[in-house]
Every structure is written in C-alpha cells, then in structure tokens.
Design a protein around this motif. Sequence first.
Motif, PDB file in Angstrom:
ATOM      1  N   GLU A   1       0.826  -1.213   0.000  1.00 29.13           N
ATOM      2  CA  GLU A   1       0.000   0.000   0.000  1.00 29.13           C
ATOM      3  C   GLU A   1       0.856   1.258   0.000  1.00 29.13           C
ATOM      4  O   GLU A   1       0.402   2.315  -0.414  1.00 29.13           O
ATOM      5  CB  GLU A   1      -0.909   0.005   1.228  1.00 29.13           C
ATOM      6  CG  GLU A   1      -1.867  -1.149   1.283  1.00 29.13           C
ATOM      7  CD  GLU A   1      -2.500  -1.311   2.661  1.00 29.13           C
ATOM      8  OE1 GLU A   1      -2.070  -0.622   3.611  1.00 29.13           O
ATOM      9  OE2 GLU A   1      -3.415  -2.122   2.779  1.00 29.13           O
ATOM     10  N   ASN A   2       2.098   1.150   0.486  1.00 32.39           N
ATOM     11  CA  ASN A   2       2.986   2.304   0.583  1.00 32.39           C
ATOM     12  C   ASN A   2       3.958   2.403  -0.594  1.00 32.39           C
ATOM     13  O   ASN A   2       4.963   3.089  -0.506  1.00 32.39           O
ATOM     14  CB  ASN A   2       3.769   2.260   1.893  1.00 32.39           C
ATOM     15  CG  ASN A   2       2.888   2.569   3.076  1.00 32.39           C
ATOM     16  OD1 ASN A   2       1.848   3.198   2.945  1.00 32.39           O
ATOM     17  ND2 ASN A   2       3.308   2.120   4.242  1.00 32.39           N
ATOM     18  N   ILE A   3       3.660   1.691  -1.682  1.00 33.58           N
ATOM     19  CA  ILE A   3       4.506   1.744  -2.880  1.00 33.58           C
ATOM     20  C   ILE A   3       3.660   2.217  -4.058  1.00 33.58           C
ATOM     21  O   ILE A   3       2.628   1.624  -4.362  1.00 33.58           O
ATOM     22  CB  ILE A   3       5.126   0.372  -3.202  1.00 33.58           C
ATOM     23  CG1 ILE A   3       6.025  -0.096  -2.060  1.00 33.58           C
ATOM     24  CG2 ILE A   3       5.922   0.437  -4.503  1.00 33.58           C
ATOM     25  CD1 ILE A   3       6.580  -1.489  -2.251  1.00 33.58           C
TER      26      ILE A   3
ATOM     27  N   ILE B   1       0.914  13.394  -5.296  1.00 28.46           N
ATOM     28  CA  ILE B   1       0.448  14.174  -4.142  1.00 28.46           C
ATOM     29  C   ILE B   1      -0.559  13.361  -3.334  1.00 28.46           C
ATOM     30  O   ILE B   1      -0.450  13.252  -2.105  1.00 28.46           O
ATOM     31  CB  ILE B   1      -0.155  15.517  -4.598  1.00 28.46           C
ATOM     32  CG1 ILE B   1       0.947  16.437  -5.121  1.00 28.46           C
ATOM     33  CG2 ILE B   1      -0.929  16.195  -3.469  1.00 28.46           C
ATOM     34  CD1 ILE B   1       0.445  17.692  -5.802  1.00 28.46           C
ATOM     35  N   ASP B   2      -1.544  12.786  -4.020  1.00 26.40           N
ATOM     36  CA  ASP B   2      -2.559  11.985  -3.327  1.00 26.40           C
ATOM     37  C   ASP B   2      -1.927  10.786  -2.619  1.00 26.40           C
ATOM     38  O   ASP B   2      -2.284  10.468  -1.485  1.00 26.40           O
ATOM     39  CB  ASP B   2      -3.630  11.503  -4.311  1.00 26.40           C
ATOM     40  CG  ASP B   2      -4.460  12.636  -4.879  1.00 26.40           C
ATOM     41  OD1 ASP B   2      -4.461  13.731  -4.284  1.00 26.40           O
ATOM     42  OD2 ASP B   2      -5.101  12.432  -5.936  1.00 26.40           O
ATOM     43  N   PHE B   3      -1.009  10.120  -3.293  1.00 28.18           N
ATOM     44  CA  PHE B   3      -0.364   8.945  -2.721  1.00 28.18           C
ATOM     45  C   PHE B   3       0.409   9.293  -1.445  1.00 28.18           C
ATOM     46  O   PHE B   3       0.274   8.620  -0.422  1.00 28.18           O
ATOM     47  CB  PHE B   3       0.576   8.304  -3.749  1.00 28.18           C
ATOM     48  CG  PHE B   3       1.482   7.261  -3.174  1.00 28.18           C
ATOM     49  CD1 PHE B   3       0.995   6.020  -2.805  1.00 28.18           C
ATOM     50  CD2 PHE B   3       2.830   7.519  -2.990  1.00 28.18           C
ATOM     51  CE1 PHE B   3       1.829   5.055  -2.278  1.00 28.18           C
ATOM     52  CE2 PHE B   3       3.664   6.565  -2.458  1.00 28.18           C
ATOM     53  CZ  PHE B   3       3.161   5.329  -2.095  1.00 28.18           C
TER      54      PHE B   3
ATOM     55  N   LYS C   1      -1.949  10.312   1.427  1.00 24.37           N
ATOM     56  CA  LYS C   1      -2.757   9.211   1.956  1.00 24.37           C
ATOM     57  C   LYS C   1      -1.916   8.090   2.552  1.00 24.37           C
ATOM     58  O   LYS C   1      -2.457   7.213   3.213  1.00 24.37           O
ATOM     59  CB  LYS C   1      -3.659   8.644   0.854  1.00 24.37           C
ATOM     60  CG  LYS C   1      -4.744   9.611   0.450  1.00 24.37           C
ATOM     61  CD  LYS C   1      -5.563   9.070  -0.689  1.00 24.37           C
ATOM     62  CE  LYS C   1      -6.588  10.097  -1.130  1.00 24.37           C
ATOM     63  NZ  LYS C   1      -7.322   9.680  -2.311  1.00 24.37           N
ATOM     64  N   SER C   2      -0.623   8.140   2.316  1.00 28.55           N
ATOM     65  CA  SER C   2       0.249   7.094   2.832  1.00 28.55           C
ATOM     66  C   SER C   2       0.213   7.108   4.355  1.00 28.55           C
ATOM     67  O   SER C   2       0.435   8.140   4.979  1.00 28.55           O
ATOM     68  CB  SER C   2       1.680   7.325   2.340  1.00 28.55           C
ATOM     69  OG  SER C   2       2.517   6.314   2.797  1.00 28.55           O
ATOM     70  N   ARG C   3      -0.084   5.968   4.924  1.00 32.46           N
ATOM     71  CA  ARG C   3      -0.195   5.879   6.390  1.00 32.46           C
ATOM     72  C   ARG C   3       1.137   6.175   7.056  1.00 32.46           C
ATOM     73  O   ARG C   3       1.209   6.830   8.074  1.00 32.46           O
ATOM     74  CB  ARG C   3      -0.659   4.478   6.788  1.00 32.46           C
ATOM     75  CG  ARG C   3      -2.071   4.205   6.433  1.00 32.46           C
ATOM     76  CD  ARG C   3      -2.469   2.823   6.928  1.00 32.46           C
ATOM     77  NE  ARG C   3      -3.696   2.430   6.253  1.00 32.46           N
ATOM     78  CZ  ARG C   3      -3.953   1.214   5.854  1.00 32.46           C
ATOM     79  NH1 ARG C   3      -3.099   0.256   6.059  1.00 32.46           N
ATOM     80  NH2 ARG C   3      -5.080   0.943   5.245  1.00 32.46           N
ATOM     81  N   ASP C   4       2.196   5.653   6.490  1.00 29.50           N
ATOM     82  CA  ASP C   4       3.511   5.797   7.081  1.00 29.50           C
ATOM     83  C   ASP C   4       4.372   6.638   6.136  1.00 29.50           C
ATOM     84  O   ASP C   4       4.992   6.111   5.224  1.00 29.50           O
ATOM     85  CB  ASP C   4       4.122   4.408   7.295  1.00 29.50           C
ATOM     86  CG  ASP C   4       5.401   4.463   8.085  1.00 29.50           C
ATOM     87  OD1 ASP C   4       5.779   5.556   8.550  1.00 29.50           O
ATOM     88  OD2 ASP C   4       6.020   3.403   8.253  1.00 29.50           O
ATOM     89  N   ARG C   5       4.410   7.934   6.343  1.00 28.94           N
ATOM     90  CA  ARG C   5       5.150   8.819   5.435  1.00 28.94           C
ATOM     91  C   ARG C   5       6.641   8.516   5.432  1.00 28.94           C
ATOM     92  O   ARG C   5       7.334   8.805   4.484  1.00 28.94           O
ATOM     93  CB  ARG C   5       4.929  10.278   5.829  1.00 28.94           C
ATOM     94  CG  ARG C   5       3.571  10.768   5.461  1.00 28.94           C
ATOM     95  CD  ARG C   5       3.501  12.259   5.607  1.00 28.94           C
ATOM     96  NE  ARG C   5       2.143  12.693   5.349  1.00 28.94           N
ATOM     97  CZ  ARG C   5       1.552  13.687   5.963  1.00 28.94           C
ATOM     98  NH1 ARG C   5       2.196  14.367   6.874  1.00 28.94           N
ATOM     99  NH2 ARG C   5       0.330  14.031   5.657  1.00 28.94           N
ATOM    100  N   GLU C   6       7.132   7.961   6.511  1.00 25.93           N
ATOM    101  CA  GLU C   6       8.553   7.642   6.591  1.00 25.93           C
ATOM    102  C   GLU C   6       8.948   6.533   5.631  1.00 25.93           C
ATOM    103  O   GLU C   6      10.070   6.477   5.176  1.00 25.93           O
ATOM    104  CB  GLU C   6       8.917   7.221   8.017  1.00 25.93           C
ATOM    105  CG  GLU C   6       9.015   8.370   8.972  1.00 25.93           C
ATOM    106  CD  GLU C   6      10.184   9.278   8.662  1.00 25.93           C
ATOM    107  OE1 GLU C   6      11.286   8.785   8.409  1.00 25.93           O
ATOM    108  OE2 GLU C   6       9.977  10.504   8.673  1.00 25.93           O
TER     109      GLU C   6
END
Length: 173
Positions: free
Chosen positions: A61-63, A91-93, A96-101
């Motif tokens: 989900e974070n890729i 920008i949206d991705f 919305k990314s739960r873990d920005r790190e």
Amino acid sequence: MKLYRRKREVPSLNTTATADISFMLLILFLVTTSMDADKGLQRQLPPMDNREEATVDVSKENILQLELTADNQLLIDEKASTTKQLRQRVIDFVEKSRDREHHIISLKANREAKYDAYFNIQNEIVAAYHTLRNRAAQHYYHRSYDECSKEQRERLRQLYPQRIAEGYGGNDK
C-alpha cells in the motif's frame, strides 16, 4: 667596375589592426550565438557509508509503482496514465500514505524509452513534492517553502521525504 647588389626588402603587411578586428569578431560571435542549456536532474545523493544497507519492510500500500515503457507510455500501478496526471497522483499517494517515513515511489524505466519522457516524469515527481512542502509551509509557517529558513525547509523535507527507487526494465544487457 663594381656591381653593387641592393638588398631587397621583403614587403610587409601592416598587421596592427588585425588583433583589434579579430577581438571584435570574437565578441560579435559570442554575443550573437545561442548556448543551449543542458538538461539534467539535480539530485543530492545520500552520503556513502561502509555500513551494509538497511532493509525496511514496506507494505504494498505504501509503494506507488511507475513504469515507463519502450514506447514512452507511462503506467501508474500498471494502468495507463499521462504525465499531466502524475503530479496529482503522487500528491494523493504521499498524503494518503499511512507511514510517510516508509512510502516509496518505484520508477522503472525501459532502456529504450526517450530521455525526455523520463526527464518529464522526474520533473513531475519533484514538482509534486514541492507542492506538498509548499502546502505544509503555508500551514505551519504561513509562508511559501522558498521563503522558509534553512531549518524550516529541513523540517519540511523530513515531513515529506523524497523516497524514489529507480530501476531499469526491458532489453537488459
């Protein structure tokens, strides 16, 4: 009777003005010619460590998967798209990314793709991050990202780190 031979003088040209004329021509050519600006990507690479690379588990989900095909078609998460849509998708991705790190933008480019297409994709990604950082600067510091101090910019870069993984596909030799 003695015959005297006159020494013949070799006629010389007056070259006093030659240096001035050549200097003026040089200035004329420098002023009238156009210089093409080189295209390139401005990137600061991370410092080189002798440590082994740290592996981080990232959920799918974070890729955000970007692919540039041999015919210069952009695929975002395996769906055809355009570079105009890319900025908003990034920008949206990131928002919305739960873990920005640990979010990653994975860019895979075919070796036969044109450099201009690759360059435009990179520009859109950088513009998306600049937009995100500018919004955060307006929210936190009430000024644009460019007007922020060096420390404030660093905090904004930590808030929205640019995490791009690049690879090549097709015709690997």
